[in-house]
Design an enzyme around this catalytic site. Structure first.
Site, PDB file in Angstrom:
ATOM      1  N   SER A 101      -9.851   1.702   2.256  1.00 42.38           N
ATOM      2  CA  SER A 101      -8.915   2.310   1.972  1.00 42.38           C
ATOM      3  C   SER A 101      -7.874   1.672   1.604  1.00 42.38           C
ATOM      4  O   SER A 101      -7.489   2.023  -0.151  1.00 42.38           O
ATOM      5  CB  SER A 101      -8.532   3.592   2.630  1.00 42.38           C
ATOM      6  OG  SER A 101      -7.147   3.120   3.679  1.00 42.38           O
ATOM      7  N   LYS A 131       1.162  -1.498  -0.441  1.00 37.61           N
ATOM      8  CA  LYS A 131       0.142   0.305   0.229  1.00 37.61           C
ATOM      9  C   LYS A 131       1.033   1.486  -0.385  1.00 37.61           C
ATOM     10  O   LYS A 131       2.229   1.794   0.168  1.00 37.61           O
ATOM     11  CB  LYS A 131      -0.676  -0.494   1.298  1.00 37.61           C
ATOM     12  CG  LYS A 131      -2.552   1.430   0.954  1.00 37.61           C
ATOM     13  CD  LYS A 131      -2.734   1.044   2.506  1.00 37.61           C
ATOM     14  CE  LYS A 131      -3.830   2.043   2.371  1.00 37.61           C
ATOM     15  NZ  LYS A 131      -4.736   1.433   3.958  1.00 37.61           N
ATOM     16  N   SER A 150     -10.101  -0.371   7.304  1.00 39.17           N
ATOM     17  CA  SER A 150      -9.471  -0.389   5.624  1.00 39.17           C
ATOM     18  C   SER A 150      -8.526  -1.922   4.911  1.00 39.17           C
ATOM     19  O   SER A 150      -8.316  -1.766   3.378  1.00 39.17           O
ATOM     20  CB  SER A 150      -8.139   0.959   6.185  1.00 39.17           C
ATOM     21  OG  SER A 150      -9.103   1.884   5.851  1.00 39.17           O
TER      22      SER A 150
END
Lengths: 96, 490
Positions: B154, B79, B178
């Site tokens: 997210s 990420k 997330s």
């Protein structure tokens, strides 16, 4: 408990955000929807409850006072929008 | 070669060890697959093909020397809020569009040491604030099961990349769901470890008392392998906990006889789509049929979690994001306006609307005269919630419930509705507030879209969570169905 435009202006200033009244008014709708949702907390019996800032108890974390690995100055400055002579350059703060 | 990409980490690792494929050939195949698939899915912000090939060559040298390790030579992705030395780390924000970290996050350093191969940095909601990856400053990511739908967020890029076989595993971060919510939306496994289990050093901070890094994988087994690699005390993160780290792979026993599972009734109401609740209830029934003892439990404070979270997380965010001032890194706008004017202009231009919204809520909740009414109240509510979890865990070993109230929604569907998007995290947020470990495992489909089963454990009891997840996975036999996401079928 909705925020007024005046409170929005003040909070934006505290948070160092240059926003026009138009932008602030647009932000008021989602922000005040949440503010309204927060009302539900007012009814909870919380007077005798201790606050939790952290889900696990964390106390002072000590370590030996020795020099560890640090960033080299040029690496620390490499991402700066403006740097000279080993320093971060910012707009003038003190008048001549 | 294409079939190899659908294998798990454990399976591909065996092939690397058996020399059926080399790390370089495998990495080249992944990079080719990314170049073909990425135009449809857009899971990445910064692919790193050159770095990947270099790391693959190094991994192959270690394999050739006879080294055997579970991630050696395996292509993975990260990420884009995890700092990678020398590789741009943007947090999907304009304000960090050009930031090249001078150091690695601890999890990144640990994965480098395992010999894993980094194929790129993944898309996300800006600063990890959002539930759909639509708040990325660069582009939205699409759900491999239906390209008109969001991957969740997210960590949407992290989930979509695994589902679309563009990486064998990824890391995400989870502040209010997330990792787990996108795992549920994309039909992959996602684990948020206990707060303190994994070092947050080098994770760009959103809400520091809630943030935790964890893996997204194709199987529970791989999840245990990744957690083994990243867990443990780190002197760079004072909140990482100095507890023994077990071998999480020992949790992978296909036997849950006598394990006490609680189904919290509040997690089946709260706007949970009936078909989702039904799918999860069926899964719980199957777990019961193989020996788990299931009882209904109650966590009334869970219904206040959204309000508590949207005070605490923005408060911490407004403080954490104060560092973006145009001085040391990132964007600088309006240098001619003096130093305060420069900061104000930089921040207004550099942050997206969702981030600005949260900064303002947080700054307001912390400001003079309002602290007691909001921040303090929310912290007290958090105490009550944790106490209720503690009480429930006197009766049961783990909790089982849906991960998200619905399957993946459409792009644009919720983007303008201030509360509806946030409700996507209503079943995952309580877990962060209490600091508990939570796992999402694929548990079935609703209207052709994957749905996740969430398993919540006691603090630092990832072992039980993984054990229940593994047992479910063996029962469910969904692996073949999950192999080919419908949005990518020709």
């Amino acid at each position: 408990m909705a925020l007024t435009l005046e409170q929005m202006r003040h909070t934006a200033k505290l948070a160092r955000l240059e926003l026009s009244d138009e932008q602030l008014i647009e932000l008021m709708r989602p922000i005040n929807a949440l503010m309204e949702h927060f009302e539900r907390l007012q009814a909870l019996p919380l007077d005798e409850v201790e606050p939790t800032s952290h889900s696990i108890p964390v106390f002072n974390a000590f370590r030996e006072d020795v020099v560890g690995e640090t960033l080299r100055r040029e690496d620390a400055l490499a991402n700066a929008p403006d740097a000279r002579d080993g320093l971060f350059i910012v707009p003038r703060i003190v008048e001549e | 070669m294409k079939e190899l990409l659908t294998l798990s980490v454990a399976e591909i690792s065996q092939k690397l060890h058996a020399r059926e494929v080399s790390a370089v050939e495998l990495t080249e195949a992944v990079l080719t697959h990314i170049s073909e698939t990425e135009p449809k899915v857009q899971a990445f912000i910064t692919p790193t093909p050159e770095l990947a090939l270099e790391m693959a060559r190094q991994a192959q040298a270690r394999l050739d020397a006879g080294e055997r390790a579970p991630l050696l030579g395996v292509p993975i992705a990260l990420k884009d809020n995890l700092c990678t030395r020398g590789v741009r780390t943007t947090c999907a924000s304009r304000i960090l569009h050009n930031f090249i970290p001078p150091y690695d996050a601890t999890v990144v350093r640990r994965l480098r040491e395992t010999g894993a191969v980094f194929v790129g940095k993944l898309n996300m909601d800006e600063f990890a604030m959002g539930s759909s990856t639509e708040f990325s400053a660069f582009h939205p990511t699409r759900n491999p099961w239906d390209l008109a739908r969001v991957p969740g967020g997210s960590s949407g890029g992290s989930a979509a990349a695994v589902a679309a076989h563009m990486a064998f595993a990824t890391l995400g971060s989870d502040t209010g769901g997330s990792i787990r919510q996108p795992a549920s939306f994309c039909g992959v496994v996602g684990l948020k470890p206990t707060y303190g289990r994994v070092s947050r050093y080098g994770l760009v901070a959103y809400a520091s008392s809630l943030d935790q890094i964890g893996p997204l994988t194709k199987t529970v087994e791989d999840c245990a392998t990744l957690l083994n690699a990243i867990a443990g005390k780190d002197p760079h993160d004072a909140t990482s906990v100095d507890l023994p780290v077990p071998d999480f792979r020992e949790a992978l026993v296909d036997d849950i006889k006598g394990i006490r599972l609680g189904a919290p009734k509040e997690f089946f109401g709260q706007g949970v789509q009936p078909e989702v609740a039904e799918t999860v209830r069926k899964a719980i029934g199957l777990l019961e049929s193989v020996g788990a003892e299931v009882q209904e439990v109650s966590l009334p404070m869970a219904e206040q979690s959204l309000a508590i979270y949207y005070i605490l997380a923005p408060a911490e965010c407004s403080s954490n994001l104060a560092r973006y001032d145009g001085v040391r890194y990132g964007l600088r706008v309006g240098a001619e306006k003096g130093h305060i004017g420069m900061m104000e202009a930089t921040r207004a231009e550099g942050f997206g609307k969702e981030v600005i919204q949260r900064i303002i809520i947080g700054a307001y909740a912390l400001s003079s005269g309002y602290y007691d009414a909001f921040y303090l109240k929310a912290q007290k509510g958090r105490t009550l919630l944790r106490q209720q979890f503690d009480a429930v865990f006197q009766q049961v070993d783990a909790l089982v419930c849906p991960t998200a109230p619905t399957p993946a929604f459409k792009l644009g569907e919720l983007v303008d509705d201030p509360l509806a998007m946030k409700l996507a995290d209503v079943l995952t947020i309580p877990v962060n507030l209490a600091g508990l470990p939570g796992l999402s495992v694929p548990c079935g489909f609703v209207n052709g879209l994957p749905v996740g089963l969430q398993i919540i454990g006691k603090p630092f009891d990832e072992m039980t969570v993984l054990r229940v997840g593994y047992a479910w996975e063996q029962l469910a036999c969904l692996r073949d169905e999950l192999r080919t996401p419908t949005g990518l079928q020709a």
